[in-house]
Design a protein around this motif. Sequence first.
Motif, PDB file in Angstrom:
ATOM      1  N   ASN A   1       2.379  17.003  15.346  1.00  0.00           N
ATOM      2  CA  ASN A   1       1.520  18.271  15.330  1.00  0.00           C
ATOM      3  C   ASN A   1       2.456  19.549  15.281  1.00  0.00           C
ATOM      4  O   ASN A   1       1.947  20.600  15.605  1.00  0.00           O
TER       5      ASN A   1
ATOM      6  N   CYS B   1      -7.352  14.228  18.444  1.00  0.00           N
ATOM      7  CA  CYS B   1      -6.710  15.894  17.945  1.00  0.00           C
ATOM      8  C   CYS B   1      -6.728  15.957  16.556  1.00  0.00           C
ATOM      9  O   CYS B   1      -6.088  14.866  15.973  1.00  0.00           O
TER      10      CYS B   1
ATOM     11  N   LYS C   1      -1.968  27.098  18.551  1.00  0.00           N
ATOM     12  CA  LYS C   1      -0.659  27.603  18.086  1.00  0.00           C
ATOM     13  C   LYS C   1      -0.419  28.974  17.825  1.00  0.00           C
ATOM     14  O   LYS C   1      -1.511  29.546  17.027  1.00  0.00           O
TER      15      LYS C   1
ATOM     16  N   CYS D   1      -1.756  23.657  24.789  1.00  0.00           N
ATOM     17  CA  CYS D   1      -2.410  22.613  24.698  1.00  0.00           C
ATOM     18  C   CYS D   1      -3.651  22.467  26.018  1.00  0.00           C
ATOM     19  O   CYS D   1      -3.168  22.460  27.084  1.00  0.00           O
TER      20      CYS D   1
ATOM     21  N   VAL E   1       4.122  20.850  17.511  1.00  0.00           N
ATOM     22  CA  VAL E   1       3.986  21.641  18.862  1.00  0.00           C
ATOM     23  C   VAL E   1       5.360  22.229  19.220  1.00  0.00           C
ATOM     24  O   VAL E   1       6.328  21.631  19.377  1.00  0.00           O
TER      25      VAL E   1
ATOM     26  N   ASP F   1       3.394  27.443  22.247  1.00  0.00           N
ATOM     27  CA  ASP F   1       2.076  26.653  22.057  1.00  0.00           C
ATOM     28  C   ASP F   1       1.327  26.541  23.504  1.00  0.00           C
ATOM     29  O   ASP F   1       1.929  26.093  24.233  1.00  0.00           O
TER      30      ASP F   1
ATOM     31  N   GLN G   1      -7.030  20.095  22.424  1.00  0.00           N
ATOM     32  CA  GLN G   1      -6.831  21.363  21.359  1.00  0.00           C
ATOM     33  C   GLN G   1      -5.411  21.785  21.296  1.00  0.00           C
ATOM     34  O   GLN G   1      -4.744  22.186  22.454  1.00  0.00           O
ATOM     35  N   ILE G   2      -4.982  22.253  20.337  1.00  0.00           N
ATOM     36  CA  ILE G   2      -3.462  22.726  20.168  1.00  0.00           C
ATOM     37  C   ILE G   2      -3.666  24.190  19.672  1.00  0.00           C
ATOM     38  O   ILE G   2      -4.525  24.359  18.672  1.00  0.00           O
TER      39      ILE G   2
ATOM     40  N   LYS H   1       8.299  20.189  25.685  1.00  0.00           N
ATOM     41  CA  LYS H   1       8.655  19.598  24.280  1.00  0.00           C
ATOM     42  C   LYS H   1       9.563  18.467  24.225  1.00  0.00           C
ATOM     43  O   LYS H   1       9.469  17.440  23.502  1.00  0.00           O
TER      44      LYS H   1
ATOM     45  N   MET I   1       3.875  15.289  19.783  1.00  0.00           N
ATOM     46  CA  MET I   1       4.422  16.595  19.686  1.00  0.00           C
ATOM     47  C   MET I   1       5.016  16.858  18.308  1.00  0.00           C
ATOM     48  O   MET I   1       4.606  17.932  17.824  1.00  0.00           O
TER      49      MET I   1
ATOM     50  N   TYR J   1      -4.766  22.572  31.017  1.00  0.00           N
ATOM     51  CA  TYR J   1      -3.863  23.167  30.071  1.00  0.00           C
ATOM     52  C   TYR J   1      -2.355  23.055  30.528  1.00  0.00           C
ATOM     53  O   TYR J   1      -1.884  23.021  31.436  1.00  0.00           O
TER      54      TYR J   1
END
Length: 144
Positions: free
Chosen positions: A91, A61, A121, A99, A93, A97, A118-119, A36, A88, A28
């Motif tokens: 989605n 995803c 958020k 991931c 992101v 967040d 899995q994101i 980012k 990124m 993760y």
Amino acid sequence: MMQKQSTKSGVDGDECWALSSSGKPYFYVIINSKTKRFQLNFPPELSDKLPNATIPAQIFCHDKVWDLVYNGDQVIKKFGLESWGKFMSENNVTAGDACVFELMEGDAKSSVVKFKVQILKDKFPDELKKKAVGSSLDKPINVD
């Protein structure tokens, strides 16, 4: 950050699921401004098991597939900057967040690597953020 256990996300919704009970490796990241804008570096515990070559990668995803470049021939293995940035951006992101990357296909001899992502958020529980520092197989985050 690398884990080999199954766990539950602890978050409701169809975009989160329990990680595979097959023992597939996962890791993760909690996204920060550097992750980012730049690149996601793979933790050594996983990168040591993946090819030492630049090969295609895929992220699965939200019922979509993103084609990326996996740069395994570098000292720090990572996704290509352009393809990671596209994932990124598409989605949305943002910093804060989380991931979760589960390796679905790939090993040291693979010609492609595939991850289910899995994101989480704005749903990553504050009490878990405190536990989400460091990277140790001996100290996994257990979400019950």
